[in-house]
Design a protein around this motif. Structure first.
Motif, mmCIF file in Angstrom:
data_model
loop_
_atom_site.group_PDB
_atom_site.id
_atom_site.type_symbol
_atom_site.label_atom_id
_atom_site.label_comp_id
_atom_site.label_asym_id
_atom_site.label_seq_id
_atom_site.Cartn_x
_atom_site.Cartn_y
_atom_site.Cartn_z
ATOM 1 N N SER A 191 0.832 -1.221 0.000
ATOM 2 C CA SER A 191 0.000 0.000 0.000
ATOM 3 C C SER A 191 0.856 1.257 0.000
ATOM 4 C CB SER A 191 -0.931 0.001 1.219
ATOM 5 O OG SER A 191 -0.196 0.068 2.426
ATOM 6 N N GLU A 192 2.092 1.144 0.504
ATOM 7 C CA GLU A 192 2.982 2.308 0.546
ATOM 8 C C GLU A 192 3.377 2.762 -0.868
ATOM 9 O OE1 GLU A 192 3.855 3.973 3.315
ATOM 10 O OE2 GLU A 192 2.530 2.619 4.411
ATOM 11 N N LYS A 195 1.288 5.623 -2.231
ATOM 12 C CA LYS A 195 1.200 6.855 -1.447
ATOM 13 C C LYS A 195 2.214 7.888 -1.924
ATOM 14 C CE LYS A 195 -0.426 4.467 2.718
ATOM 15 N NZ LYS A 195 -0.138 4.124 4.138
ATOM 16 N N SER A 361 -2.809 6.494 -9.219
ATOM 17 C CA SER A 361 -1.783 7.052 -8.338
ATOM 18 C C SER A 361 -0.553 7.522 -9.116
ATOM 19 C CB SER A 361 -1.361 6.005 -7.299
ATOM 20 O OG SER A 361 -0.899 4.829 -7.926
ATOM 21 N N SER A 399 -4.179 17.210 -3.421
ATOM 22 C CA SER A 399 -2.870 16.782 -2.940
ATOM 23 C C SER A 399 -1.775 17.670 -3.517
ATOM 24 C CB SER A 399 -2.606 15.333 -3.350
ATOM 25 O OG SER A 399 -2.397 15.250 -4.755
#
Length: 416
Positions: A191-192, A195, A361, A399
């Motif tokens: 999951s990192e 990010k 992402s 973001s």
């Protein structure tokens, strides 16, 4: 947002306070200025498909109501007339024309999610970015992560290095009283990747950990440096003991007695914790000789001499050595996780190539590549439109990467 009088406006509001109404009103103030063309130069971005649909429906609904005079005398009509300097009949006429042109040129009605807009830009630059024309934008990173974990687990039986990493990783988890379930551990690590915190260091990671053979060499380096630090700690202890003995002292003779800070000299070189845990602030205070012995001590002279003849110098080396040891300890503890993480990165790269997908992402990374070397007019030329006005819903959720991608377009709008 770009207008002649207020080039930049921020509205702060809580949920249910009429935010959609306000955004609709601002859109109409801009669109009704030039019914045939103004709407083509407005970009309104939201963060969910639901919000996009709601805003589109509200704009079209209000234009329809204005064109049929269904909301005559309403607050919204009054605000629009005052803002645009129009009477009721002219406002009705402009609303009809604006609605007509939006419906006939619906492709220019730019109310979309921020991700949809970014996808439009990326598709426009597909050739320049060497992307396949038919790539799919994958929105569900959780689903990708599940497939990624499945692929990695399947490789365990035929990849010796990966098997070693995972077994050692599971052992570490058990030793740290955490779940030994490697799937949950892999998912947590994976999951990192998605990010933004990791993306800031991705290039460094690719140049180091992701390189073949790096982790094996790095493991040897860590072992070597830890061994050197243990030797240094033993040397510091031996020197401190020699100074103590030479001055006829025991560590309990120093200020504090059986709880004296000086006992830490004798603990240097411990196999598990070679350097004492004295706080840096405490060591700073110990630079003052009065902290080493009480004024009434019968051994004051010997303590003062030991202070000057090397103990203070040894003491001041400890904070730096502590940091070095803790750094290598952290790297040593996480080395197996680095190994699994490396395999996740490489497997994800293969998965994206095989399935011809671009992760949501990753969108901002592509946009940054595009915007850093091209000015706003060229970007507009590629996407086939020139935006002069921007409405950004839920701006606080934007973001850093999204903002850096939007920034060139907004700067161009504010400067024009």
């Amino acid at each position: 947002m770009n207008t002649l009088t207020n080039p930049f406006i921020i509205y702060k509001s809580s949920a249910g306070s009429g935010k959609t109404y306000t955004l609709t009103l601002e859109y109409l103030k801009l669109a009704l200025q030039q019914p045939q063309t103004a709407f083509k130069h407005i970009l309104a971005v939201t963060f969910t498909n639901k919000a996009t649909q709601e805003m589109k429906e509200r704009i079209l609904k209000v234009l329809g109501q204005l064109s049929r005079k269904e909301i005559s005398g309403s607050e919204l009509e009054k605000v629009l007339m005052e803002s645009l300097g129009l009477g009721p009949e002219e406002l009705q006429s402009r609303a009809k024309q604006t609605l007509l042109h939006i419906l006939h040129g619906y492709g220019y009605f730019a109310v979309s999610t921020i991700d949809s807009f970014f996808q439009l830009v990326i598709r426009s630059f597909a050739r320049e970015m060497d992307l396949q024309a038919k790539f799919d934008l994958e929105m569900d990173t959780d689903a990708v992560l599940e497939r990624l974990v499945d692929r990695l687990v399947e490789k365990v039986s035929r990849d010796k290095n990966l098997r070693t990493w995972l077994v050692d990783y599971a052992k570490e988890q058990i030793e740290n009283e955490k779940s030994w379930d490697i799937r949950s551990g892999i998912k947590s690590l994976g999951s990192e990747i998605f990010k933004e915190g990791f993306k800031a260091y991705r290039l460094l990671f690719q140049q180091s950990v992701a390189q073949e053979g790096f982790l094996g060499e790095f493991r040897q380096y860590i072992r070597s440096e830890r061994a050197k630090l243990k030797v240094e700690a033993e040397s510091m202890k031996q020197k401190a003991e020699e100074i103590r003995v030479a001055h006829g002292l025991e560590w309990t003779d120093f200020k504090g007695g059986t709880r004296s800070f000086a006992l830490n000299f004798g603990r240097l070189g411990d196999p598990e914790k070679p350097f004492t845990k004295l706080e840096a602030s405490r060591i700073e205070k110990l630079n003052d000789l009065s902290e080493w012995a009480s004024k009434t001590s019968k051994l004051l002279s010997q303590i003062e001499n030991s202070y000057s003849n090397g103990l203070l110098e040894i003491l001041n080396q400890i904070p730096v050595k502590q940091i070095q040891w803790n750094t290598f300890e952290a790297l040593h503890r996480n080395l197996n996780a680095f190994g699994v993480f490396r395999d996740l990165i490489l497997e994800l790269r293969e998965l994206k190539d095989e399935e011809s997908i671009l992760l949501i992402s990753d969108v901002n990374d592509f946009l940054q590549e595009i915007t850093k070397d091209n000015d706003a007019p060229f970007i507009y030329e590629k996407i086939g439109n020139q935006y002069r006005n921007f409405l950004i819903d839920e701006f606080q959720d934007t973001s850093e990467f999204q903002w850096s991608s939007f920034k060139p377009l907004l700067e161009n709008s504010l400067a024009s």
